[in-house]
Design an enzyme around this catalytic site. Sequence first.
Site, PDB file in Angstrom:
ATOM      1  N   MET A 160       0.806  -1.220   0.000  1.00  0.00           N
ATOM      2  CA  MET A 160       0.000   0.000   0.000  1.00  0.00           C
ATOM      3  C   MET A 160       0.841   1.271   0.000  1.00  0.00           C
ATOM      4  O   MET A 160       0.289   2.370  -0.028  1.00  0.00           O
ATOM      5  CB  MET A 160      -0.921   0.009   1.234  1.00  0.00           C
ATOM      6  N   ARG A 161       2.173   1.131   0.010  1.00  0.00           N
ATOM      7  CA  ARG A 161       2.994   2.331   0.067  1.00  0.00           C
ATOM      8  C   ARG A 161       2.805   3.191  -1.173  1.00  0.00           C
ATOM      9  O   ARG A 161       2.810   4.430  -1.101  1.00  0.00           O
ATOM     10  CB  ARG A 161       4.465   1.961   0.240  1.00  0.00           C
ATOM     11  N   ALA A 162       2.606   2.560  -2.326  1.00  0.00           N
ATOM     12  CA  ALA A 162       2.427   3.323  -3.563  1.00  0.00           C
ATOM     13  C   ALA A 162       1.186   4.202  -3.489  1.00  0.00           C
ATOM     14  O   ALA A 162       1.198   5.358  -3.940  1.00  0.00           O
ATOM     15  CB  ALA A 162       2.337   2.372  -4.757  1.00  0.00           C
TER      16      ALA A 162
END
Length: 671
Positions: free
Chosen positions: A274-276
Amino acid sequence: MSTPFPFTAIVGQDDLRLGLLLNAVSPAVGGVLVRGEKGTAKSTAVRALAALMPEVPVVSGCRFSCNPASPDPACPDGPHEAGTGVSRDARMVELPVGASEDRLVGALDIERALAEGVKAFEPGLLADAHRGILYVDEVNLLHDHLVDLLLDAAAMGASYVEREGVSVRHAARFLLVGTMNPEEGELRPQLLDRFGLTVEVAASRETDLRVEVVRRRLAYDDDPAGFAAEWAAEEGALRARIVAARALLPGVRLGDGALRQIAATCAAFEVDGMRADIVMARTATALAAWAGRTDVLAEDVRQAALLALPHRRRRNPFDAPGLDEDKLDDTLEQNSGEDDDPDPDGPGGGGRPPQGDGPDTPPQPEGEAGDTPAQSVPEQGQGQGQQSSGSGEQQPVRAGEPFRTKMLSVPGLGEGAAGRRSRARTEHGRTTGARRPQGALTKLHLAATVQAAAPHQRTRGRTGRGLVVRRDDLRQATREGREGNLVLFVVDASGSMAARQRMSAVKGAVLSLLLDAYQRRDKVGLITFRGKDAEVVLPPTSSVDAAAARLEMLPTGGRTPVAAGLLKAHDVLRVERLRDPSRRPLLVVVTDGRATGGPEPVALASRAARLHEVEGTASVVVDCESGPVRLGLAGSLARDLGGTAVTLDELRADSIAGLVKDVQGTSRRAA
């Protein structure tokens, strides 16, 4: 202090400048990785950015740059009382590739800690970079243990220094900027994902732009202060715009429609985790603030995707970075929200807000992003009309699917660069013994230190419970870990290997070994032999993907000059031993062993192989012989090399054949 080249005077490189400016507006974006060929103003732009950063308020006398409005309660120089403090310029701290661990995280005086119980701590580069910029040039060449420390600090916003139970913690929040030349090797996926944005840079092919670059550089070199004065007004305007965008940033609204577009885009491009999504949201918000808006538009989401996603789509080191912009536009259009105000020209128009960072801003040259040698590889069956360069030469065939290979390692104990292949004496790993420190003490062997100090306690006048420890008692721990090696591939590209299905399997095996070399932090080189001679297709390098690209384009045909390939390898290794004597080589010969051409080709190959045996080079022969009748020539070649022979099937990690651990051969340099 030298005068930096003005940021607004940089010609072109729009994406590079935009990525840096967005991080200046919102450090929460997470830094930027600049990828590109040498001589493209990567370092110049990063150093110029530091001069644009707003001043930082700090507690007077604090070595860890505590904010006077909210000082760190755990600061080693604290505790501090909240106050006004003083202002100073934001720092740009450079991390050298060859820096030691103590230089990065700081050094703790173990002698004083043991004898006096005092935490005498000398801050490192992470402390210097707090609330500033940490710049890592050639970040892809950084040692693994430094990468791990950098990852920990970037993730936690703090640095921890541990020495035998004595620990120091301090805040370490910084803007991480890295530059790299992909030709010298790729980054570990863990570090790659830590960079919020990535930009690709390349020198313009337009004559007028190149002329302007040279003109400005020469003017700066002749009179740096005078050149900077000419651009002072533009620099001041850009600095004011950064301050205004920072002030506007908290009021920017990220609507549900924009969030849906962000989530849909990340899902469509199958990025991990989910970092993107989070980075895209922060980048789109910063883009809106930079454009002077309080609402995030579809064009902001599109630009954020182009900056935040390409480096997160790589599944292996041979994938070219980049993004399918048509697919991106379709995804944004399908998920447009009612609260968005799309640009009337469509998602492709006006995708980048006006930068206003200086005159003569040229357009981005087309076709630069994501272009790699691997993309120019012809598809199987293409190029039928091309002329062959040699007798019997066949067009290149694509490599078969790569697989996980068995472990090949050099015997003995080396002292090379940190890696994951062969046993070596390293600064990190399991403790195997103790010795007197040579220079500064970095890893204390507590038991050996106590044992050395114990017999002298009475003569030193010990009266209390504490141990009287002196410098001569300290013992450095010796550790054993893994090193990276030089894996030199010598690949048979002769006519006997030219059957399309067979050569595809051979290329697949070499590609698998290259992938293994990437994971184990090796340098690689590639030599091929066919016809009458051998060729160094790729000199030893850290760029494993460059080797894969050269392998993919490899034609086949002609005779089998095995001796020429081995002699060429001997020359390459001789030079590399002088250049990097601590890095031990592993020779991988991929052939069926059927030497042809010239008088007594088999005997000549045998004599060439014995040269490597005399040098003590660890070697393995990947036997590519197939069919019902096998001559066993590859096995004979392996014996002459003093190495091991494995078949293509035995090379697979899931093979039921015996596990290949150490390559046979006595290395004279292995201790």
